[in-house]
Structure formats: structure tokens, C-alpha cells
Design a protein around this motif. Structure first.
Motif, PDB file in Angstrom:
ATOM      1  N   ASP A  15       0.806  -1.213   0.000  1.00 52.39           N
ATOM      2  CA  ASP A  15       0.000   0.000   0.000  1.00 52.39           C
ATOM      3  C   ASP A  15       0.842   1.268   0.000  1.00 52.39           C
ATOM      4  O   ASP A  15       0.894   1.986   0.990  1.00 52.39           O
ATOM      5  N   ARG A  16       1.535   1.556  -1.083  1.00 46.96           N
ATOM      6  CA  ARG A  16       2.193   2.862  -1.215  1.00 46.96           C
ATOM      7  C   ARG A  16       2.319   3.220  -2.690  1.00 46.96           C
ATOM      8  O   ARG A  16       2.533   2.359  -3.538  1.00 46.96           O
ATOM      9  N   ALA A  17       2.178   4.509  -2.970  1.00 44.73           N
ATOM     10  CA  ALA A  17       2.265   4.979  -4.347  1.00 44.73           C
ATOM     11  C   ALA A  17       3.731   5.206  -4.694  1.00 44.73           C
ATOM     12  O   ALA A  17       4.591   5.256  -3.806  1.00 44.73           O
ATOM     13  N   ASN A  18       4.025   5.318  -5.981  1.00 43.08           N
ATOM     14  CA  ASN A  18       5.371   5.652  -6.466  1.00 43.08           C
ATOM     15  C   ASN A  18       6.443   4.700  -5.937  1.00 43.08           C
ATOM     16  O   ASN A  18       7.515   5.136  -5.528  1.00 43.08           O
ATOM     17  N   ARG A  84      -0.468   3.672  -7.491  1.00 44.49           N
ATOM     18  CA  ARG A  84      -0.144   4.305  -8.767  1.00 44.49           C
ATOM     19  C   ARG A  84       1.353   4.553  -8.983  1.00 44.49           C
ATOM     20  O   ARG A  84       2.118   4.675  -8.033  1.00 44.49           O
TER      21      ARG A  84
END
Ligand code: SF4
Lengths: 215, 479
Positions: A15-18, A84
Motif C-alpha cells: 500500500d504505497r504509491a510511487n 499508482r
């Protein structure tokens, strides 16, 4: 490259973007001159509590109990659920090598960085982009249900959830063809050897300076 | 019919074969190699009993792993203490020798960071397709070359076929109009652009940088900007050809000479977007509004003007963004709303393929001249991008300026940009760095990177914390 037609696998949520390539495989492990053996150092800085370096016995290192891939319920996961812009950063192919070596076959996220997208497919990993809302729903379902598995069918371009929901995804025809058949890009390109030679000759005539060596 | 963009022109000039599915085979004019992403490609060639398609398209140099102290470099490859790094560099040497590829080895004066070396040699020319197993290949787009990073499988593909399978990108134009303030540089432009459009803002696009502020930049400045296109998610950054481009290339070793030069120049003049070309997207910036930039977080888009402060996650509506800011602040050891100027530094790094060219060193030296690094700074280093940059800087006396101010003057290589050699941060250390990535652990495990321009890095070294270089400039300095 191995083929991938259908895949059923346990899903692990990251659960983390980039998520960048340095996070996927820190640079101290890029010094290898081989393509294999990167799995134990996948997400090294998140997985272990100490600093990693090549040649360590990873079995002796302290694991970070909070990191999702270390939790017992996600052992054996082969489908990674991400946020994302997954895979941003460098062009290092070590990132998909590490993911593949660890055992991931499919990654689902709202979006992927360009170079990573290419590299993953070339190494037999299927990347599936689904819209943010769908990915969010999957995150909730994975976290709520232990042993959550997804069925992926590349031919049909579908992901089927345990609830029976069928999610459609897009993939370009060429990448799909290569992955379904486990085809090597170079062999395919060399089928056009004549066209390349012909182009090269015309190109050299039109712009000879592009072919010049230092003098 | 609408005109073509520069990217469209370059694409069609290299199109070997268009496939029905939208992918295409494009011809590659220049392939640059370094030691990290090439060994597995050569191994693949050998295993498949394939030969390189066209040897003279390739040029190699070791950069990521090379040590940067004079003492170590005096020993050549033997000076590489880390055995694994040594194997990579030696493997590159062996592969280049056995396949017949030209290589600038560790102690060749022409050795350096591959993205500094290519342009410096004139091995990067307008109208070329340039690839390298390194995402900062976007740098070469400053010459109106279609240049981008590729993965190791693609390195092997290019070696074997002189082609790349590619998908046409969309066109994005970033226009920067007007005049930059004194002390504001190309680095500040590109950080401001990334701050506005985000690290995924350019995904799927080739970005053309245009407008009067870009025209005013030197080739070095344009390279800095294109270098970081990838940090905005775009594999390709481009600047159209003008007199600046052509003047830079004249008499470079690999550039054409005599009659061929004239023919080439005539051809290159057309390498600009047509006036009526249509871009899929356009973003406009006012150069005068750009202040010197400093990144505070762990992604290049986490950036603020030096006059500003660190954001407050509670002020963000989007939860993913909030979480991202919180995580970054925790990693960076910063508090919400802390002033950028209050960030204290431990180390300073001037170098990398973003900012290690002669002009970068001149700008940093201008600030450092006559000054002295702050007592609290444990290490401030200047690492030229190539042996030739180093030589030029020494001829101008810049090395003395840095050394007298307390900086270490090093041998060329990637160095602390990604800390694959011995140059790295200790956990928790804050570093003002002229490189391009502030990812977690990038400059060393637990290290905290702040991306800035060379002038800002030099000013921070003297002050021990970030300062607005525009005010720094205004103060009378001792000669
Ligand atoms: S200087 Fe840094 S970004 Fe540039 S090629 Fe070297 S490691 Fe990569």
C-alpha cells in the motif's frame, strides 16, 4: 522467457504509491553480473531491519515484522497489488528480475512507469492496470480476507475475484502474444533482418555523418 | 495537414517497420554502454551465439562503480576496493575487448559519466536515436536526438539487431517563457516543472522543452533539464536545434568535419517542431516566477522554493498524498511547516550526470570563491563529470577555488549520485546534492537527499544550511 497464459495466485497488498526501483532492489545489489538470485533482496530496505549488502546470509538477518511480505498470511504470494506509478525510477531490469525471482508473476496497480512496464513484460511478468477505484476495492478485499486469490486469464484479458466478479484489462497485442508464447524479442526482430539492412543503407546515404567515427 | 513536432520527425526518420499492433521497430544510431546494465546483455548474446550488429554504433565507459579519489584511481581497476564493483568494471573491459567495442577505460582522460561523455565527444548528434541502459539517457535529447533509457534485455536487443521495439509516445510541450532571475538555473526550472506536473506527469509523453527561457540556456543547462525529464515520468526530453546546439558540436571528435559538417548542419536546422505542429498537451511556465528550488521529500516532485517551507500533510485532501508526505517527512526527519532555510546539512555533493559539466562547476565556484565551508559540514565534494571536464576546470583554476574553500576535488564518475562506490551518506545525514534522485537510500542507507542546483549546493556548503543563493549573490564577496 517463460510463457504466461493463466495464473491463479495469492495476492499481497503493497500500500504505497510511487514504488521506485531503488525500493524494489537497492543499488548495492546491482553489482551482480547475473540475472538471477535477486529475490532474497527484493524490497530489502522494507523487509529487513538491518542494512543489506551482497553476499550476506539473509536467513540470519532480522526481518521487519511490519512489512507486508513478511506476514505469514502472505507467504507464497505471486500476485502483487500496488498503487499508482509503480516501478518509477531507473531503467534497471534488476527490478523485474528481483520480483520474478521472488515469485511474483502478476502485478496489479492503477498505473506503471514506462520503462518498468517494458522490462516487466520482457521478463514474463504480467502488469495489469486497473482504475483507482477498482484497485482500492481489491485492497480492501485482500486485507479483509485471508488467503485471497485472484484468477488471471491473459488470453481473455480478465481477472476474476473469489466473489466471481470479472474485471477486464487492456494489454497491447504484441506484448500479449509474446507473453502467451514465451517468445524472445530478438529472434522476432531478426525475422526482419532484410528490412533492417535496407533501412540502414538508405539511412547511411541520407545522413552519412551519423555513421562517422572519431577521426 | 498539421505540421510535425520534433519528436514526430525523429520518430519517422528512424522507423524501420510499423507493426499492426501499434508497436514499431526503430533504428538506433548510437548505443552507449556502462558496466552496470550491460554484463547480462553480453552474456545473453554469447549464450545465443549472436554478434553485435554494427560495432561502430557503440561506445562504452565505466562510471557507476569507479572510485573517485586520486589515490585509488592511480591504480586503475586495481584501485576498486569492492570486489563486486571490480568484477563489473572488468567484465565491461573484457566484453568490449572481445566484441570489439570502443571503450574509454577507467584512466582514459575521456572516461566519465556516460551522459557527459557522449555529448562531449560529439558522439551524440542532432537527429540521432540514442539509447543506453540507463534512464538518464534522456539527457541527450538536449541535442534534438531521440534519446531514452532502456533495460538490459533491450541492451541485448540493440546490440544484436541495431533496432529497438518501441511504441510511439504522445507529445507534451513544456514552455518556459521570460527571463530567469539572477542565481536561478536550469536545475531550478526542471525541479519547478516536476513540482507542478508531478513524477508521473510526463508518463507516456515525449516532452519538448521550449520557450525563450530554454533558448537562452547553454547546452549544459539544456542537458540538465532533459536529464530530469525521466523524473517527470517522461522517457524522452527534447530541445530543438539552434545556433547554441551547432556551436557546441563544432570540432568535437565524433562530430562530422569539413563538407560533411555543412551538410549535417543544413539537415539539423530542420530539427525543430513546425510552427503549426499540434501537441497533445502543453504546460506554460513564467521563468521570472521560478525561485531556487530545494526538494524536502523522497520524490523529486516533493520540492519547494528555498523561500518556502515543508508542507503540512494535514492540509492535503487526498489520503494517498497525505500518507506519502507523512512517510517522507518521517524518513527525512523534518517537521511539517519547517522552513527550508532551517534544514541543516551534513554533506554536500556537486556532481552527477545532471550537474557535473563545466558550466555547473563554474556556477558553483562562483559562489564558493573566497569562502569557507561551514564547520558543521563533514564532507563537501565536487566530482567532475568526465576527465575532460576535470582538465578544463583545472585549467580555469576552479579546483583551487573549491579546495581553498574546503571542498574535496575528485576524479570523474557517478560517485555519490547513487553511492555504488565508496562515496555515500551515513544514516540520517542530510545532503545537498546536485543529482537527480532523492529516493530513500539513494545516496546511502538512511541518507537524506535534498536536490538543488550547483550554486545552491555551494551556498549551502558555506552556510551549513540552505540559503537563497540570490541573496548570497547580492552580498559583496571577498576576492
Ligand atoms: S550520475 Fe547518477 S543518475 Fe547519472 S548515470 Fe550516474 S548514477 Fe545514473
Amino acid at each position: 522467457m517463460h510463457a504466461l497464459k493463466t495464473h491463479r495466485g495469492l495476492v499481497a497488498p503493497l500500500d504505497r504509491a510511487n514504488v521506485d526501483t531503488d525500493l524494489i532492489i537497492p543499488k548495492q545489489f546491482l553489482k551482480s553480473i547475473k540475472r538471477t538470485g535477486f529475490g532474497p533482496n527484493l524490497f530489502d530496505e522494507l523487509r529487513y531491519l538491518d542494512e543489506g549488502y551482497p553476499g550476506q546470509d539473509v536467513a540470519k538477518r532480522p526481518l521487519n515484522p511490519d512489512f507486508v511480505l513478511n506476514q505469514p498470511r502472505y507467504q507464497g504470494a505471486s500476485v502483487l497489488l500496488g498503487r499508482r506509478n509503480f516501478g518509477c525510477g531507473s531503467s534497471r531490469e534488476h527490478a523485474p528480475w528481483a520480483l520474478e525471482d521472488f515469485g511474483f508473476r502478476v502485478i496489479i496497480a492503477p498505473s506503471f512507469a514506462d520503462i518498468f512496464y517494458n522490462n516487466a513484460f520482457k521478463n514474463g511478468i504480467l502488469l495489469i492496470a486497473l482504475d483507482e477505484a477498482t484497485v482500492e476495492r481489491l485492497f480492501q478485499a485482500v486485507e479483509a480476507n485471508e488467503g485471497y486469490r485472484l484468477d488471471v486469464d491473459l488470453e481473455a484479458q480478465t481477472v476474476t475475484t473469489p466473489e466471481g466478479e470479472v474485471l477486464h484489462f487492456d494489454v497491447d497485442a504484441f506484448r500479449k502474444h509474446c507473453l502467451l508464447n514465451g517468445l524472445d524479442d530478438i529472434g522476432l526482430t531478426l525475422e526482419h533482418e532484410d528490412a533492417i539492412r535496407e533501412f540502414e543503407q538508405r539511412h547511411r546515404q541520407a545522413r552519412p555523418w551519423l555513421f562517422r567515427q572519431a577521426g | 495537414m498539421a505540421g510535425q513536432t520534433l519528436y514526430d520527425k525523429l520518430w519517422s526518420q528512424h522507423l524501420v517497420k510499423q507493426r499492426d499492433d501499434g508497436s514499431a521497430l526503430i533504428y538506433i544510431d548510437r548505443h552507449l554502454l556502462h558496466e552496470v546494465t550491460s554484463p547480462q546483455a553480453f552474456e545473453g548474446l554469447r549464450l545465443a551465439k549472436r554478434k553485435p550488429w554494427r560495432l561502430d554504433a557503440n561506445l562504452a565507459t565505466p562510471d557507476h562503480n569507479v572510485p573517485t579519489t586520486l589515490l585509488e584511481r592511480a591504480e586503475g581497476n586495481a584501485g576498486i576496493k569492492d570486489p563486486v564493483s571490480l568484477i563489473q568494471v572488468q567484465t565491461l573491459d573484457d566484453n568490449c575487448q572481445s566484441f570489439g567495442i570502443e571503450e574509454f577505460r577507467i584512466n582514459d582522460a575521456r572516461q566519465g559519466i556516460v551522459h557527459v561523455v557522449g555529448p562531449e565527444q560529439g558522439a551524440t548528434l542532432p537527429g540521432m536515436t540514442v539509447v543506453c541502459g540507463d534512464s538518464h539517457t534522456a539527457t541527450h535529447g538536449a541535442f534534438a536526438a531521440l534519446a531514452h533509457g532502456i533495460g538490459t534485455s533491450e541492451v541485448e536487443h540493440v546490440l544484436a539487431t541495431q533496432c529497438l521495439l518501441a511504441q510511439k509516445m504522445k507529445n507534451l510541450r513544456v514552455r518556459v517563457e521570460g527571463r530567469l532571475g539572477v542565481g536561478v538555473t536550469a536545475k531550478d526550472i526542471v525541479l519547478a516543472v516536476i513540482g507542478r506536473i508531478g513524477t508521473a506527469g510526463g508518463t507516456g509523453y515525449a516532452i519538448e522543452f521550449a520557450g525563450s527561457a530554454i533558448r537562452e540556456l547553454s547546452m549544459e543547462g539544456r542537458m540538465t533539464i532533459c536529464n530530469m525529464a525521466i523524473e517527470a515520468g517522461a522517457r524522452v526530453g527534447l530541445v530543438g536545434v539552434d545556433d547554441t546546439t551547432i556551436d557546441y558540436l563544432r570540432e568535437r571528435p565524433y562530430a562530422p568535419a569539413a563538407d560533411l559538417w555543412d551538410a549535417a548542419v543544413a539537415d539539423w536546422r530542420a530539427l525543430v517542431s513546425d510552427d503549426d505542429a499540434v501537441f497533445d498537451k502543453e504546460v506554460v511556465f513564467d521563468a521570472a516566477e521560478i525561485a531556487p528550488q530545494v526538494t524536502w521529500g523522497t520524490s523529486p516532485e516533493m520540492v519547494a522554493p528555498v523561500t518556502g517551507s515543508v508542507p503540512d500533510p494535514d492540509a492535503e485532501a487526498d489520503e494517498t498524498v497525505q500518507g506519502g508526505i507523512r512517510r517522507a517527512l518521517a524518513y527525512m526527519g523534518l517537521a511539517p511547516q519547517q522552513k527550508i532555510a532551517d534544514i541543516r546539512l551534513d554533506k554536500v555533493f556537486i556532481g552527477s550526470c545532471t550537474n557535473s559539466r563545466i558550466e555547473d562547476l563554474r556556477e558553483a565556484a562562483k559562489v564558493a570563491r573566497g569562502g569557507r565551508i561551514a564547520d558543521s559540514i563533514k564532507l563537501a565534494m565536487v566530482v567532475p563529470g568526465s576527465g575532460l571536464v576535470k582538465r578544463q576546470a583545472e585549467a580555469e583554476g576552479l579546483d583551487r577555488v573549491f579546495i581553498e574553500a574546503g571542498f574535496e576535488w575528485r576524479e570523474p564518475g557517478c560517485s555519490m549520485c547513487l553511492a555504488m562506490n565508496a562515496d555515500k551518506l551515513e544514516p540520517g545525514e542530510h545532503c545537498a546534492s546536485t543529482s537527480n534522485r532523492n529516493f530513500e537510500g539513494r545516496q546511502g542507507y538512511g541518507g537524506r537527499t535534498h536536490l538543488v542546483s550547483p550554486a545552491m549546493a555551494a551556498a549551502a556548503a558555506l552556510a551549513g544550511h540552505f540559503v537563497d543563493v540570490r541573496e548570497f549573490h547580492a552580498q559583496p564577496q571577498e576576492a
